[in-house]
Structures are given as C-alpha cells and as structure tokens.
Design a protein around this motif. Structure first.
Motif, PDB file in Angstrom:
ATOM      1  N   SER A  13      73.261 -54.580  -1.400  1.00 42.79           N
ATOM      2  CA  SER A  13      74.091 -53.444  -1.014  1.00 42.79           C
ATOM      3  C   SER A  13      75.177 -53.249  -2.056  1.00 42.79           C
ATOM      4  CB  SER A  13      74.727 -53.683   0.364  1.00 42.79           C
ATOM      5  OG  SER A  13      75.590 -54.813   0.325  1.00 42.79           O
ATOM      6  N   LYS A  14      75.933 -52.186  -1.929  1.00 47.25           N
ATOM      7  CA  LYS A  14      76.992 -51.892  -2.901  1.00 47.25           C
ATOM      8  C   LYS A  14      78.031 -53.010  -2.930  1.00 47.25           C
ATOM      9  CE  LYS A  14      79.531 -49.139  -5.609  1.00 47.25           C
ATOM     10  NZ  LYS A  14      80.839 -49.818  -5.643  1.00 47.25           N
ATOM     11  N   ILE A  15      78.424 -53.482  -1.763  1.00 44.39           N
ATOM     12  CA  ILE A  15      79.448 -54.522  -1.719  1.00 44.39           C
ATOM     13  C   ILE A  15      78.935 -55.830  -2.326  1.00 44.39           C
ATOM     14  CG2 ILE A  15      78.866 -55.344   0.616  1.00 44.39           C
ATOM     15  CD1 ILE A  15      81.873 -55.713   1.080  1.00 44.39           C
ATOM     16  N   ILE A  16      77.662 -56.111  -2.138  1.00 48.00           N
ATOM     17  CA  ILE A  16      77.074 -57.316  -2.728  1.00 48.00           C
ATOM     18  C   ILE A  16      77.001 -57.187  -4.242  1.00 48.00           C
ATOM     19  CG2 ILE A  16      74.942 -58.633  -2.966  1.00 48.00           C
ATOM     20  CD1 ILE A  16      76.502 -59.281  -0.439  1.00 48.00           C
ATOM     21  N   THR A  17      76.557 -56.044  -4.727  1.00 47.46           N
ATOM     22  CA  THR A  17      76.487 -55.819  -6.173  1.00 47.46           C
ATOM     23  C   THR A  17      77.863 -55.944  -6.811  1.00 47.46           C
ATOM     24  OG1 THR A  17      74.575 -54.342  -5.937  1.00 47.46           O
ATOM     25  CG2 THR A  17      75.834 -54.182  -7.980  1.00 47.46           C
ATOM     26  N   ASP A  18      78.873 -55.381  -6.150  1.00 49.29           N
ATOM     27  CA  ASP A  18      80.243 -55.473  -6.674  1.00 49.29           C
ATOM     28  C   ASP A  18      80.730 -56.916  -6.689  1.00 49.29           C
ATOM     29  OD1 ASP A  18      80.203 -52.749  -6.977  1.00 49.29           O
ATOM     30  OD2 ASP A  18      81.458 -52.315  -5.228  1.00 49.29           O
ATOM     31  N   ALA A  19      80.401 -57.660  -5.650  1.00 44.95           N
ATOM     32  CA  ALA A  19      80.800 -59.064  -5.596  1.00 44.95           C
ATOM     33  C   ALA A  19      80.103 -59.870  -6.691  1.00 44.95           C
ATOM     34  CB  ALA A  19      80.484 -59.647  -4.225  1.00 44.95           C
TER      35      ALA A  19
END
Length: 212
Positions: A13-19
């Motif tokens: 997800s976007k939040i995972i990719t950012d992390a």
C-alpha cells in the motif's frame, strides 16, 4: 507447521511503500534485511498460531523497530526502542491512522526488547517481539520449518548478522549507555566495554533520599 512463504501476506500500500522508502533512506542493508525477516517470522508465527493481527501494522512496526539506532532518529537521552517508536508515531500521524493504531505500533516497537511483558500484549506487539527474538537469538527456532527459515534468509540474507547486529546496537547506543539501565542492551555496552558499570537497582534503592 507452515512450510511455504507464499501463504504469508506481505502488505502492499502507499503507507507501506513510504515506510520502506524511509528505511532505505535512513537505514542500511542490515536494518532492511533484519526488519523484513522479523516481519516474516512474526507473520508466520501468527498464522501458525491462528492469531488475528493487522499485517500492515505489524510490518510497519517491523520496519521502524530499529530505526532508533540510526543517526536520523537517535536521541541523546532516550532508549533506542523509544526513539524508533517515536519515529513511527511521527510517520503514522501524517496518514489516516487511528490513535489506537498509532499507539499499538508505538507499544510494539517500544517493548520489542522487553521479555515477560510484550508477549502478553496485543497480537501485533507480541508477534513483533517473537519475530525479533527468532531473528536475533533464535527463540522458538524449531517452531519454524527449515523450508521457511531458508526461504526467509534467501529473500533477506543474514550474511554476518550475529556480529553485525551487536556492533549496530553498540554504535547506536554507545553515546547514551545510561539508557541501558534495567534492560538487556547493557550487555551490548559491556561486550565492547568490559569495565563499564551502570547504575544498580539495589544501590538506587539504598541510596535514595528516603530515611528508611
């Protein structure tokens, strides 16, 4: 016993990719591989034990759990676990995450080196603790099939992990050895500084300002 990593859900997800991007930017190969192994071992244990947990929150907890060792997130006076937890909270607060979810991730990271407590808390906290224990000290080693162990290490190699992680701990906390009082990381300081002496719990009691 789970024998195939294909059954383990890896969040995307976007939040995972950012992390993940953040770990690549401020961490290193050691932290990246270790953090991903921790997630996979924690997730395998969760699935084997038929425990309900949030894959995304567990993965974020794993990605951030050692970032308190990095120059970017290390404070002058807090335990590195708390630094990592604070970094995760700062990150999560920029997304549509509930306060309860943020607190869960914070607790998981802050308690990941606290045996006797973490394993009795919420699933995400417990599974992060177990994932760290498996990867660092081989806790519950035989609960993981050989095929799972090999698959995890093939994806995220250990190399000279045993020695590298001890050195990483030391490099991350040697400027604030007093923060190891009462926790297992004091062993890391003494590994490199055999003559180091931290505060003693009984001495603190006996030398307190109380009369009796």
């Amino acid at each position: 016993m789970i024998s195939d990593l294909d059954s383990i859900k890896v969040p995307d997800s976007k939040i995972i990719t950012d992390a993940q991007d953040l770990v690549h930017e401020y961490g290193n190969e050691l932290i990246w591989n270790h953090s991903n192994r921790v997630y996979l071992f924690g997730a395998v244990k969760g699935d084997q034990d038929k425990v309900k947990y949030d894959h995304e929150l567990l993965y974020i907890s794993a990605l951030f759990h050692d970032l308190g060792l990095t120059k970017q997130y290390s404070s002058d006076d807090l335990r590195f676990e708390v630094d990592g937890a604070n970094a995760a909270r700062q990150f999560l607060n920029t997304y549509n995450i509930t306060p309860q979810q943020v607190q869960l991730v914070w607790d998981a990271i802050a308690l990941h080196t606290t045996p006797g407590v973490a394993e009795h808390k919420e699933s995400e906290v417990s599974l992060l603790f177990h994932g760290v224990g498996m990867d660092v000290m081989g806790d519950n080693f035989d609960q993981f099939s050989e095929s799972i162990r090999k698959s995890v290490v093939q994806k995220f190699p250990r190399k000279d992990f045993k020695h590298d992680i001890i050195k990483a701990f030391y490099d991350g906390i040697k400027h604030k050895p007093e923060t190891t009082f009462g926790n297992m990381k004091e062993d890391v300081i003494k590994h490199f500084q055999p003559d180091y002496s931290n505060d003693n719990f009984c001495t603190r009691i006996l030398h307190s300002k109380w009369d009796s």
